[in-house]
Motif scaffolding. Structure first.
Motif, mmCIF file in Angstrom:
data_model
loop_
_atom_site.group_PDB
_atom_site.id
_atom_site.type_symbol
_atom_site.label_atom_id
_atom_site.label_comp_id
_atom_site.label_asym_id
_atom_site.label_seq_id
_atom_site.Cartn_x
_atom_site.Cartn_y
_atom_site.Cartn_z
ATOM 1 N N VAL A 217 -1.547 -8.128 62.158
ATOM 2 C CA VAL A 217 -0.305 -7.950 61.414
ATOM 3 C C VAL A 217 0.861 -8.440 62.260
ATOM 4 O O VAL A 217 0.852 -8.309 63.484
ATOM 5 N N VAL A 218 1.842 -9.037 61.605
ATOM 6 C CA VAL A 218 3.093 -9.441 62.249
ATOM 7 C C VAL A 218 4.211 -8.582 61.651
ATOM 8 O O VAL A 218 4.375 -8.535 60.430
ATOM 9 N N ALA A 219 4.978 -7.915 62.522
ATOM 10 C CA ALA A 219 6.021 -7.007 62.042
ATOM 11 C C ALA A 219 6.973 -6.653 63.173
ATOM 12 O O ALA A 219 6.690 -6.913 64.347
ATOM 13 N N GLY A 220 8.096 -6.058 62.808
ATOM 14 C CA GLY A 220 9.056 -5.591 63.798
ATOM 15 C C GLY A 220 9.784 -4.370 63.285
ATOM 16 O O GLY A 220 9.686 -4.023 62.106
ATOM 17 N N CYS A 221 10.513 -3.697 64.169
ATOM 18 C CA CYS A 221 11.277 -2.529 63.722
ATOM 19 C C CYS A 221 12.498 -2.315 64.605
ATOM 20 O O CYS A 221 12.553 -2.774 65.746
#
Length: 394
Positions: A217-221
């Motif tokens: 998964v590719v994600a950020g926060c």
């Protein structure tokens, strides 16, 4: 049930999950929908009056994403979190939320490459100037401040050579001058470091790394107080469009369930490997905050609760020697990312020689023999044997 006063693993397992709402499902459902429907004109009218609290369109809010955000906020000891489609979407949104045209930014050297490019190249079109400083030297940060300085951007430990900044000291200094602070906390993860408790305004993560943990998964926060996240929800989040989809949010929730357990294993393996490398005759230097040889080892122990699995080391060789080392690894794979279950090696000279000027490459202190190693969850004896076998070919 309020789990905020419980231990970390309990929060990871249960916080923000209301199973009774989902027919008793033990796993969080994936609300794979773009839009939500309403029973009446009055109902949708009321929803538009409270867009930050009602599900209308997934670009704004989605139940699966919201559960993830609540967990991440609790983990980072923040009031709220906002998730994005990539780490860079989170980083650029956090920066843009703070700065305006003609502002000045102070940033530590040796940061994540795309972040450097965003600050040094993209933002120049808005007459925003960035001064890159040695983050270990607090005096250099102080001296870089101007009247129009609006942001200090940190990454502790920073990329490749993993030098730390004194987070609490810098945050206190910035607050006294009304300067906002952002830190990339991807290396340590929320398990081992919580910068908001040290006074930082915003924490950003590449959730593709340890938070996800499975290289799928590719994600950020972004995590911060309610006011900051509300501003981002009204501006950068919907207008730039880098939203996190429900399925990716579900994958991250799944990854979080084992985050604490994985981080302990990453650390255990990395400590053993750093000790092996420190004693190997073909290794001239290691860069790992968890090893006593690190010049900021005591600061690392002071502001972190543990150490992740990402380190680097210098092989006493030229580029041809690095090629032989890399090509003789069997268990450890060659790849650009890190933070997953698998061990990955990457020689930075490949990308840095193609993406940055030669003088900056030299300024980074990066030698041709530098190798970054993301230590995974495999049996550490097998990883050490793999490194030993590859080093014998150098």
């Amino acid at each position: 049930m309020d789990y905020t006063n419980y231990g970390l693993q309990t929060i990871l397992s249960h916080y923000a999950e209301e199973n009774e709402k989902y027919l008793g499902a033990a796993a969080v459902p994936i609300f794979e929908t773009s839009t939500f429907v309403f029973e009446s004109y009055e109902d949708i009218d009321e929803a538009f009056s409270h867009k930050n609290k009602r599900y209308i369109y997934t670009r704004g809010m989605n139940p699966t994403v919201e559960i993830l955000e609540k967990k991440l906020a609790a983990l980072e000891k923040g009031e709220r979190a906002k998730c994005f489609a990539s780490g860079m979407a989170a980083i650029s949104s956090a920066i843009l939320n703070v700065i305006k045209a003609k502002d000045h930014v102070i940033c530590v050297k040796n940061i994540y490459g795309p972040t450097y490019n965003f600050l040094s190249k993209y933002l120049t079109k808005f007459n925003i100037e960035t001064t890159f400083v040695n983050g270990e030297n607090f005096e250099e940060i102080k001296e870089a401040v101007r009247e129009n300085t609006s942001l200090i951007y940190l990454e502790s430990p920073n990329s490749l050579i993993f030098m730390l900044q004194d987070i609490k000291k810098i945050a206190s200094f910035a607050k006294e001058r009304g300067i906002k602070t952002i830190i990339d906390n991807s290396w340590a993860s929320p398990v081992f470091q919580n910068p908001l408790e040290m006074g930082i305004d915003m924490v950003v993560h590449s959730a593709s790394k340890y938070i996800g943990g499975h290289s799928d998964v590719v994600a950020g926060c972004i995590v911060g107080n309610k006011d900051i996240i509300c501003r981002i929800e009204e501006n950068e989040y919907p207008l730039l469009g880098g939203i996190l989809a429900p399925f990716e949010a579900w994958l991250l929730i799944r990854g979080l369930r084992t985050l604490e357990i994985r981080m302990e294993k990453h650390m255990k393996n990395a400590l053993a490997i750093s000790e092996f490398l420190a004693q190997h005759p073909k290794i001239s230097k290691i860069y790992y905050p968890g090893h006593p040889s690190h010049p900021q080892y005591e600061l690392a122990r002071k502001q972190m609760k543990g150490f992740s699995g990402l380190l680097s080391f210098e092989i006493d060789c030229d580029i041809e020697g690095v090629k032989r080392f890399i090509n003789n690894l069997k268990i450890i794979k060659l790849g650009v990312s890190w933070g997953g279950y698998e061990s990955l090696a990457f020689p930075p000279v490949i990308s840095y020689s193609k993406e940055i000027p030669a003088e900056r490459f030299k300024d980074y202190g990066i030698k041709p023999g530098l190798v970054r190693l993301s230590v995974g969850l495999e049996n550490v004896e097998d990883l050490i044997d793999d490194l030993e076998r590859a080093l014998s070919k150098v």
